[in-house]
Design a protein around this motif. Structure first.
Motif, PDB file in Angstrom:
ATOM      1  N   LEU A   9       0.824  -1.201   0.000  1.00  0.00           N
ATOM      2  CA  LEU A   9       0.000   0.000   0.000  1.00  0.00           C
ATOM      3  C   LEU A   9       0.864   1.261   0.000  1.00  0.00           C
ATOM      4  O   LEU A   9       0.564   2.243  -0.688  1.00  0.00           O
ATOM      5  N   ARG A  12       2.345   1.718  -3.451  1.00  0.00           N
ATOM      6  CA  ARG A  12       1.330   2.186  -4.397  1.00  0.00           C
ATOM      7  C   ARG A  12       1.005   3.663  -4.184  1.00  0.00           C
ATOM      8  O   ARG A  12       0.827   4.422  -5.143  1.00  0.00           O
ATOM      9  N   ALA A  13       0.917   4.057  -2.916  1.00  0.00           N
ATOM     10  CA  ALA A  13       0.648   5.471  -2.624  1.00  0.00           C
ATOM     11  C   ALA A  13       1.784   6.358  -3.140  1.00  0.00           C
ATOM     12  O   ALA A  13       1.548   7.441  -3.693  1.00  0.00           O
ATOM     13  N   ASN A  16       1.542   6.669  -6.878  1.00  0.00           N
ATOM     14  CA  ASN A  16       0.442   7.533  -7.300  1.00  0.00           C
ATOM     15  C   ASN A  16       0.643   8.995  -6.890  1.00  0.00           C
ATOM     16  O   ASN A  16      -0.188   9.844  -7.223  1.00  0.00           O
ATOM     17  N   ASP A  18       0.497  10.151  -3.807  1.00  0.00           N
ATOM     18  CA  ASP A  18      -0.461  10.459  -2.740  1.00  0.00           C
ATOM     19  C   ASP A  18       0.299  10.677  -1.433  1.00  0.00           C
ATOM     20  O   ASP A  18       0.471   9.764  -0.618  1.00  0.00           O
ATOM     21  N   GLN A  21      -1.620   9.862   1.901  1.00  0.00           N
ATOM     22  CA  GLN A  21      -1.711   8.426   2.177  1.00  0.00           C
ATOM     23  C   GLN A  21      -0.365   7.879   2.631  1.00  0.00           C
ATOM     24  O   GLN A  21      -0.299   7.049   3.557  1.00  0.00           O
ATOM     25  N   VAL A  22       0.709   8.338   2.020  1.00  0.00           N
ATOM     26  CA  VAL A  22       2.050   7.928   2.445  1.00  0.00           C
ATOM     27  C   VAL A  22       2.272   8.325   3.909  1.00  0.00           C
ATOM     28  O   VAL A  22       2.746   7.526   4.716  1.00  0.00           O
ATOM     29  N   VAL A  56       6.060  13.567  -2.210  1.00  0.00           N
ATOM     30  CA  VAL A  56       6.178  12.245  -1.596  1.00  0.00           C
ATOM     31  C   VAL A  56       7.622  11.979  -1.179  1.00  0.00           C
ATOM     32  O   VAL A  56       7.885  11.457  -0.088  1.00  0.00           O
TER      33      VAL A  56
END
Length: 209
Positions: A9, A12-13, A16, A18, A21-22, A56
């Motif tokens: 997860l 993936r974050a 993307n 995100d 979310q990270v 990120v």
């Protein structure tokens, strides 16, 4: 959720872009530098750098991600060499500010070499690297940066390196002629420009057959 799923997860974050979310996953205790399951050793940082997700990358580094890590299972790249070779100027600046030495090598070279040979290479990245202490005459696999740029047929890079104090060499002329004639004849005019720049900078092309 098992640890493998949590890492997946996180990766993936990062892929993307995100950042929120990270941040949430890291706050929940997901290891920041855990490799992606089945992902050839790639981490969230590696993937975020490749995708160009600067926010990120900032979040990951602030959380303790190692900006010096080798990328891929064989260490072909580091985050810095990946960013440099893909022409990501802001990403290069972030990694340098995080304390990565510009000449830190990976298996296949270093950031300056990748910058001056890549089709995505940018002169502003050259400046960032040099201004952070990169050695403009550093030998990488037997060639200096200007010799690598000459072998790649990059007149803009050759011109810029000369403006930054690179020493033109007979070897640079020789590799430009060899690679232009034998490997890239369709772009020979670019190699001719390189040779003209080196000649104008004072290289005796007669000593570089």
């Amino acid at each position: 959720m098992d640890s493998e799923s949590a890492v997946d997860l996180l990766v993936r974050a990062a892929e993307n872009g995100d950042a929120s979310q990270v941040t949430r996953l890291l706050d929940e205790g997901v290891p920041v530098d855990a490799p992606k399951p089945g992902g050839r050793g790639l981490t969230a940082l590696d993937i975020a750098v490749r995708r160009g997700h600067t926010e990120v990358v900032r979040v990951l580094i602030e959380a303790g991600a190692d900006p010096h890590q080798a990328m891929h299972e064989y260490g072909e790249f580091t985050p810095l060499t990946s960013a440099a070779s893909n022409g990501r100027t802001e990403m290069v600046a972030i990694l340098l500010d995080a304390g990565v030495h510009p000449d830190t090598p990976c298996r296949d070279g270093n950031a300056l070499m990748f910058t001056v040979t890549s089709s995505a290479g940018r002169t502003e990245i050259v400046d960032l690297l040099l201004d952070h202490g990169s050695d403009i005459h550093l030998l990488t696999r037997g060639r200096t940066p200007i010799e690598w740029a000459s072998a790649a047929g990059k007149p803009q890079m050759v011109r810029h390196l000369l403006s930054r104090g690179a020493v033109p060499t007979a070897k640079a002329v020789r590799v430009a002629r060899t690679w232009g004639n034998n490997n890239y004849p369709e772009t020979w005019p670019e190699f001719e420009k390189v040779i003209d720049l080196l000649r104008a900078a004072g290289v005796d092309t007669g000593t570089a057959p």
